[in-house]
Motif scaffolding. Sequence first.
Motif, PDB file in Angstrom:
ATOM      1  N   SER A   7      39.090 119.326 -22.390  1.00 31.28           N
ATOM      2  CA  SER A   7      39.075 118.823 -21.023  1.00 31.28           C
ATOM      3  C   SER A   7      40.440 118.316 -20.594  1.00 31.28           C
ATOM      4  O   SER A   7      41.257 117.896 -21.424  1.00 31.28           O
ATOM      5  CB  SER A   7      38.060 117.673 -20.904  1.00 31.28           C
TER       6      SER A   7
ATOM      7  N   PRO B 150      42.531 115.422 -18.013  1.00 36.21           N
ATOM      8  CA  PRO B 150      42.470 113.964 -17.954  1.00 36.21           C
ATOM      9  C   PRO B 150      41.404 113.461 -16.988  1.00 36.21           C
ATOM     10  O   PRO B 150      40.737 114.249 -16.304  1.00 36.21           O
ATOM     11  CB  PRO B 150      43.871 113.590 -17.477  1.00 36.21           C
ATOM     12  N   ARG B 151      41.251 112.147 -16.934  1.00 32.22           N
ATOM     13  CA  ARG B 151      40.297 111.526 -16.018  1.00 32.22           C
ATOM     14  C   ARG B 151      40.484 112.035 -14.594  1.00 32.22           C
ATOM     15  O   ARG B 151      41.605 112.264 -14.154  1.00 32.22           O
ATOM     16  CB  ARG B 151      40.461 110.001 -16.011  1.00 32.22           C
TER      17      ARG B 151
ATOM     18  N   THR C 119      38.143 116.563 -14.659  1.00 27.61           N
ATOM     19  CA  THR C 119      37.276 117.119 -15.715  1.00 27.61           C
ATOM     20  C   THR C 119      36.313 118.184 -15.203  1.00 27.61           C
ATOM     21  O   THR C 119      35.616 118.802 -15.995  1.00 27.61           O
ATOM     22  CB  THR C 119      36.458 116.000 -16.372  1.00 27.61           C
TER      23      THR C 119
ATOM     24  N   ALA D 273      38.374 115.397 -25.483  1.00 26.13           N
ATOM     25  CA  ALA D 273      39.139 114.708 -24.451  1.00 26.13           C
ATOM     26  C   ALA D 273      39.710 113.414 -25.010  1.00 26.13           C
ATOM     27  O   ALA D 273      39.329 112.966 -26.098  1.00 26.13           O
ATOM     28  CB  ALA D 273      38.248 114.400 -23.248  1.00 26.13           C
TER      29      ALA D 273
ATOM     30  N   ARG E  70      40.182 107.715 -22.902  1.00 27.04           N
ATOM     31  CA  ARG E  70      40.034 107.252 -21.522  1.00 27.04           C
ATOM     32  C   ARG E  70      39.163 108.192 -20.686  1.00 27.04           C
ATOM     33  O   ARG E  70      38.574 107.780 -19.685  1.00 27.04           O
ATOM     34  CB  ARG E  70      41.410 107.124 -20.865  1.00 27.04           C
ATOM     35  N   THR E  71      39.092 109.446 -21.095  1.00 27.05           N
ATOM     36  CA  THR E  71      38.359 110.441 -20.313  1.00 27.05           C
ATOM     37  C   THR E  71      36.896 110.549 -20.735  1.00 27.05           C
ATOM     38  O   THR E  71      36.045 110.963 -19.939  1.00 27.05           O
ATOM     39  CB  THR E  71      39.044 111.814 -20.466  1.00 27.05           C
TER      40      THR E  71
ATOM     41  N   GLU F 223      33.881 109.371 -18.455  1.00 27.85           N
ATOM     42  CA  GLU F 223      33.625 110.230 -17.297  1.00 27.85           C
ATOM     43  C   GLU F 223      32.799 111.449 -17.701  1.00 27.85           C
ATOM     44  O   GLU F 223      31.849 111.833 -17.013  1.00 27.85           O
ATOM     45  CB  GLU F 223      34.955 110.669 -16.687  1.00 27.85           C
TER      46      GLU F 223
END
Length: 278
Positions: free
Chosen positions: A32, A34-35, A38, A60, A63-64, A67
């Motif tokens: 994936s 980044p935030r 996605t 990922a 931080r991702t 989500e």
Amino acid sequence: MTSLVLSATQIDALRKHPHQHKYDHGHLLVLSGPRHQTGAARLAAISALRAGAGLVTMGATERTLPELAAHCTEVMLAQIETGAALSAMLDADQRVNALCIGPGLRVDRHGGDLVMHALQSKRPCVLDADALTLIAQNDALRSDVHDTCVLTPHMGEFKRLFPDTNIDDKAKAAQTAADQIGSVILLKGSQTVIAMPGGKPATLDSSKMKNAPWLATAGAGDVLAGIIAGLLARGIEPVEAAQIGAVLHLHAAGAKGPGLVAGDLPYLLPKALQDLGV
């Protein structure tokens, strides 16, 4: 050049049988972006499951992951921060047998690092979108492309990848590119061309199909990448996966028509499979 029609053997390869379990149908890893970027990878992941992959994991950054967890029910998640972490994961779990990399990935050093380690794993791999841009920019990445890769460029990406290739004859251009880079090329468009090194290109002409123009929508290519990657995970050979995936993708679009968005396509795949006799 031959017109693409699925064979009975190709259709049979899509079937699942009573004695099989999920690992018999492969474990795909989709990387994936980044935030807040996605969506493309999520479309690819769910499409791979709908195409019959036994398991799909999305990789990922930490931080991702929240989500992705909020959106993906059937898809597993893995924290992968770097290319080295990707290689460590693949070394630790040989059941992850195919990769999909590029949709929403991002064109930067981080993305290039992931593409490099993905290619050096020698796993069957679909390369799409940002992965293609990175390969076009980096000769070292280009040299890592191998014969179990499927590259899925649209014409703009194709021109960046193969700037010296004459595109007046689309089928000939795709075949020249496949021979040059040593992998399967699926050149997208109303006339999709699929070529393999040393082979003869096959075409899928959708120009006279009523609903096909509705595939001109953001994310449709990510769905196609996921379908093909899911078929690779199932053990289908790269050129066969590309051919079957292109036909499934088109049949799914045909079942919807006006108003189609990319998010519809994964949920139209069951009908497409049934229409093909799976």
